[in-house]
Design an enzyme around this catalytic site. Structure first.
Site, PDB file in Angstrom:
ATOM      1  CE  LYS A   1      40.786  44.302  48.215  1.00 51.99           C
ATOM      2  NZ  LYS A   1      39.848  43.275  47.746  1.00 51.99           N
TER       3      LYS A   1
ATOM      4  N   GLY B   1      47.975  43.143  40.912  1.00 54.09           N
ATOM      5  CA  GLY B   1      46.685  43.228  40.238  1.00 54.09           C
ATOM      6  C   GLY B   1      46.848  43.848  38.875  1.00 54.09           C
ATOM      7  CB  SER B   2      44.388  45.289  36.600  1.00 54.31           C
ATOM      8  OG  SER B   2      43.818  46.250  37.451  1.00 54.31           O
ATOM      9  CB  THR B   3      48.454  47.723  34.049  1.00 50.66           C
ATOM     10  OG1 THR B   3      49.324  46.583  33.944  1.00 50.66           O
ATOM     11  CG2 THR B   3      49.228  48.977  33.701  1.00 50.66           C
TER      12      THR B   3
ATOM     13  N   GLY C   1      46.844  49.528  39.370  1.00 53.69           N
ATOM     14  CA  GLY C   1      48.214  49.833  39.791  1.00 53.69           C
ATOM     15  C   GLY C   1      48.569  51.296  39.532  1.00 53.69           C
TER      16      GLY C   1
ATOM     17  CD  GLU D   1      55.774  42.091  41.480  1.00 56.44           C
ATOM     18  OE1 GLU D   1      55.799  41.856  40.257  1.00 56.44           O
ATOM     19  OE2 GLU D   1      56.801  42.187  42.172  1.00 56.44           O
TER      20      GLU D   1
ATOM     21  CB  CYS E   1      50.346  38.157  36.026  1.00 57.27           C
ATOM     22  SG  CYS E   1      51.429  37.208  37.085  1.00 57.27           S
TER      23      CYS E   1
ATOM     24  CD  GLU F   1      47.012  40.939  32.174  1.00 62.78           C
ATOM     25  OE1 GLU F   1      46.527  41.935  32.750  1.00 62.78           O
ATOM     26  OE2 GLU F   1      47.860  40.198  32.690  1.00 62.78           O
TER      27      GLU F   1
HETATM   28  P1  NAP Z   1      42.491  44.233  40.005  1.00 67.41           P
HETATM   29  O1  NAP Z   1      41.133  44.514  39.565  1.00 67.41           O
HETATM   30  O2  NAP Z   1      43.526  45.261  39.831  1.00 67.41           O
HETATM   31  O3  NAP Z   1      42.383  43.819  41.529  1.00 67.41           O
HETATM   32  C1  NAP Z   1      43.490  43.449  42.320  1.00 67.41           C
HETATM   33  C2  NAP Z   1      43.165  43.714  43.771  1.00 67.41           C
HETATM   34  O4  NAP Z   1      43.022  45.124  43.968  1.00 67.41           O
HETATM   35  C3  NAP Z   1      41.857  43.092  44.233  1.00 67.41           C
HETATM   36  O5  NAP Z   1      41.987  42.713  45.569  1.00 67.41           O
HETATM   37  C4  NAP Z   1      40.900  44.260  44.065  1.00 67.41           C
HETATM   38  O6  NAP Z   1      39.746  44.124  44.840  1.00 67.41           O
HETATM   39  C5  NAP Z   1      41.753  45.419  44.521  1.00 67.41           C
HETATM   40  N1  NAP Z   1      41.345  46.724  44.042  1.00 67.41           N
HETATM   41  C6  NAP Z   1      40.458  47.044  43.057  1.00 67.41           C
HETATM   42  N2  NAP Z   1      40.372  48.381  42.911  1.00 67.41           N
HETATM   43  C7  NAP Z   1      41.219  48.924  43.827  1.00 67.41           C
HETATM   44  C8  NAP Z   1      41.597  50.260  44.166  1.00 67.41           C
HETATM   45  N3  NAP Z   1      41.084  51.311  43.522  1.00 67.41           N
HETATM   46  N4  NAP Z   1      42.506  50.457  45.140  1.00 67.41           N
HETATM   47  C9  NAP Z   1      43.063  49.409  45.776  1.00 67.41           C
HETATM   48  N5  NAP Z   1      42.740  48.129  45.522  1.00 67.41           N
HETATM   49  C10 NAP Z   1      41.835  47.883  44.541  1.00 67.41           C
HETATM   50  O7  NAP Z   1      43.082  42.941  39.314  1.00 67.41           O
HETATM   51  P2  NAP Z   1      42.366  41.549  39.178  1.00 67.41           P
HETATM   52  O8  NAP Z   1      41.450  41.654  38.021  1.00 67.41           O
HETATM   53  O9  NAP Z   1      41.838  41.082  40.471  1.00 67.41           O
HETATM   54  O10 NAP Z   1      43.607  40.597  38.879  1.00 67.41           O
HETATM   55  C11 NAP Z   1      44.078  40.355  37.624  1.00 67.41           C
HETATM   56  C12 NAP Z   1      45.294  41.227  37.337  1.00 67.41           C
HETATM   57  O11 NAP Z   1      46.347  40.967  38.228  1.00 67.41           O
HETATM   58  C13 NAP Z   1      45.850  40.944  35.978  1.00 67.41           C
HETATM   59  O12 NAP Z   1      46.082  42.145  35.304  1.00 67.41           O
HETATM   60  C14 NAP Z   1      47.158  40.232  36.254  1.00 67.41           C
HETATM   61  O13 NAP Z   1      48.115  40.343  35.273  1.00 67.41           O
HETATM   62  C15 NAP Z   1      47.566  40.827  37.535  1.00 67.41           C
HETATM   63  N6  NAP Z   1      48.495  39.936  38.273  1.00 67.41           N
HETATM   64  C16 NAP Z   1      49.829  40.294  38.320  1.00 67.41           C
HETATM   65  C17 NAP Z   1      50.736  39.485  38.987  1.00 67.41           C
HETATM   66  C18 NAP Z   1      52.180  39.863  39.028  1.00 67.41           C
HETATM   67  O14 NAP Z   1      52.892  39.337  39.866  1.00 67.41           O
HETATM   68  N7  NAP Z   1      52.653  40.767  38.194  1.00 67.41           N
HETATM   69  C19 NAP Z   1      50.299  38.336  39.637  1.00 67.41           C
HETATM   70  C20 NAP Z   1      48.946  38.007  39.577  1.00 67.41           C
HETATM   71  C21 NAP Z   1      48.049  38.834  38.894  1.00 67.41           C
HETATM   72  P3  NAP Z   1      38.473  43.344  44.216  1.00 67.41           P
HETATM   73  O15 NAP Z   1      38.888  41.988  43.883  1.00 67.41           O
HETATM   74  O16 NAP Z   1      37.517  43.337  45.293  1.00 67.41           O
HETATM   75  O17 NAP Z   1      38.081  44.157  43.018  1.00 67.41           O
END
Ligand code: NAP
Ligand code: MG
Length: 490
Positions: free
Chosen positions: A190, A242-244, A247, A264, A298, A395
């Site tokens: 996804k 994605g976000s903590t 996560g 991650e 990230c 962050e």
């Molecule tokens: P996010 O809001 O956590 O979303 C990540 C993914 O999860 C998206 O596909 C999102 O869908 C989906 N999602 C949202 N709510 C969910 C739920 N309850 N259950 C399952 N999936 C769900 O994060 P983001 O704002 O897109 O990305 C930024 C974050 O990613 C930052 O915190 C960054 O540090 C982190 N990141 C970490 C790494 C690493 O390797 N450590 C790499 C890249 C990014 P939608 O987009 O449709 O909301």
């Protein structure tokens, strides 16, 4: 102290827009069982270009019923085809995908920049080449798993559910897909809601590569689609980036089930600059680490810890360099800082800019003209921040740098380790011994020395504490996708 340059009176490049034509459909369905299909309830959403706010395409919005179809298609493909294929044959498919990505690299780069707002220089020179490199690297492992795990038999989990964010859309897809497929799993992926297009174009490529139907399924949608995948008992393993915050929610859902998962998550990395560092080189690294790609990284170096004796010089040099950064059209090859990925993210960053000032920090932004349409943020630094400020602890995921000073290496380490993350960091010094000392004390998954944001498929990546669990990349990146069995185990 040097006087900041006035960019308008020094030099400015002529526009150099990328002119590669791209083929985008008006609408995209879900890619399930090797076919394109509408969402069962017919729902769609729009993906826009954040630099122009124009709609690029409509995309199917998958419900839990669609996720169920995708997981079942992945299971069928696993049972009937993929688990029976000799490992070397799996490797051949991955090599083919890698080569085809190279052939179509320019188009992928343009679509990535249009859908997500990142500068074409980044998507063309960093993201897409790394995507191909990841497929090549893991293609090589497919038939060598016995060497990766000597004395054990590496068996796939079965169906892997994978959820990725919007900051490196195709690269995160590659980090997830390549090791999962190489180890013999089938996948339901996804992508993020704001950046689904390169994953959908990858689905087209996968069709052209004749990968057996159902081995890779791509379901688009928002958080609910992601949650449906996490909660589907047929997904044997969940890999999330994605976000903590999300996560933690996933961890709570999966921990009691006994299903396998890797997370991650976010970061709040510090670049530590010592007085003996090559300061101009360090300034380039800091700029690369936080301003390029809009700070949507990230492992962005969103904090600078600079030794007190050189702090004034480094901040002055940084301000000079920031004044030359070009903010604007992501498709222009000169652009350093593209568009903020979405209106929501833009609002979030604006909130932190206000908060910084309210917390008493001093803000600096170079004068720069921003386009009228789209979401933009000039490179920003804050001085006069304290350790407990939210600018230092949280962050932001934008081009915003918080600067603190230190006197001794111990103080630098203590400050670097203070926020609840532990994904990455940087150390800048002339002394090799200092690099070893600091890197053994900073609790981060990756620590770069006299450079920043360098990636290679052979190197493991991942965090400590609230930055996640599990590693991606390298030999370590195979481990989350296998069960290690006794060699006699059938
Ligand atoms: P996010 O809001 O956590 O979303 C990540 C993914 O999860 C998206 O596909 C999102 O869908 C989906 N999602 C949202 N709510 C969910 C739920 N309850 N259950 C399952 N999936 C769900 O994060 P983001 O704002 O897109 O990305 C930024 C974050 O990613 C930052 O915190 C960054 O540090 C982190 N990141 C970490 C790494 C690493 O390797 N450590 C790499 C890249 C990014 P939608 O987009 O449709 O909301
Ligand atoms: Mg978009």
């Amino acid at each position: 102290m040097t006087t900041p340059l006035n960019f308008d009176t020094t030099w400015r490049y002529a526009p150099a827009p990328e002119s590669i034509p791209v083929r985008l459909r008006k609408s995209y369905g879900l890619f399930i069982g090797g076919e394109w299909t509408e969402a069962k309830d017919g729902r769609t959403f729009r993906t826009i270009n954040p630099a122009s706010e124009k709609v690029l395409a409509r995309v199917a919005d998958a419900s839990a019923a669609d996720v169920d179809r995708a997981v079942k298609a992945a299971r069928r493909a696993y049972d009937r085809v993929w688990s029976k294929l000799p490992a070397a044959e799996r490797g051949k498919y991955l090599f083919r995908i890698a080569r085809m990505i190279q052939e179509r690299a320019r188009e992928f780069a343009v679509v990535e920049s249009m859908d997500g707002g990142k500068p074409i220089r980044e998507s063309r020179d960093v993201d897409i080449p790394l995507v191909a490199a990841h497929f090549f690297y893991y293609a090589g492992w497919a038939d060598k798993l016995d060497y990766a795990f000597p004395g054990r038999r590496a068996a796939p989990h079965g169906v892997a559910g994978q959820i990725i964010p919007w900051n490196f859309p195709l690269l995160m897809a590659a980090w997830k897909l390549a090791p999962a497929l190489a180890t013999g799993n089938t996948v339901v992926l996804k992508p993020a809601e704001t950046t689904p297009l390169t994953a959908l174009k990858l689905a087209e490529l996968i069709q052209d590569a004749d990968l057996p139907p159902g081995v890779v399924n791509i379901v688009t949608g928002g958080g609910e689609t992601g949650a449906a995948l996490v909660n589907h008992p047929g997904a044997d393993k969940i890999a999330f980036t994605g976000s903590t915050e999300v996560g933690k929610r996933i961890l709570r859902a999966l921990a009691p089930t006994g299903r396998s998962y890797t997370l991650e998550l976010g970061g709040k990395a510090a670049n530590i600059v010592f007085e003996d560092a090559a300061l101009d080189q360090a300034v380039e690294g800091i700029v690369n680490g936080i301003f390029f790609n809009q700070g949507h990284v990230c492992c962005a170096g969103s904090r600078l810890l600079v030794q007190e004796s050189v702090a004034e010089t480094v901040v002055a040099k940084l301000k000079d360099r920031m004044a030359t950064l070009i903010v604007g059209d992501p498709l222009d090859k000169n652009t350093d800082i593209g568009a903020i990925n979405s209106k929501e993210q833009w609002k979030r960053i604006q909130g932190y800019l206000k908060l910084g000032e309210a917390e008493g920090a001093e803000k600096y932004q170079p004068a720069c003209a921003l386009p009228e349409k789209g979401y933009w943020c000039p490179p920003t630094l804050f001085t006069g921040v304290s350790q407990s400020d939210r600018l230092v602890q949280e962050e932001i995921f934008g081009p915003v740098l918080a600067i603190q000073t230190f006197r001794t290496p111990a103080e630098a380490v203590e400050k670097a380790n203070n926020p609840p993350y532990g994904l990455s960091g940087g150390v800048w010094t002339d002394k090799g011994s200092k690099i070893f000392k600091i890197s053994s004390k900073v609790r981060a998954g990756v620590l770069w020395a006299n450079t920043y944001n360098k990636f290679d498929p052979t190197a493991p990546f991942g965090g400590y504490q609230e930055s996640g669990m599990g590693r991606e990349g390298g030999l370590h990146g195979l481990l989350p996708y296998v069960r290690l069995l006794d060699p006699e185990h059938s």
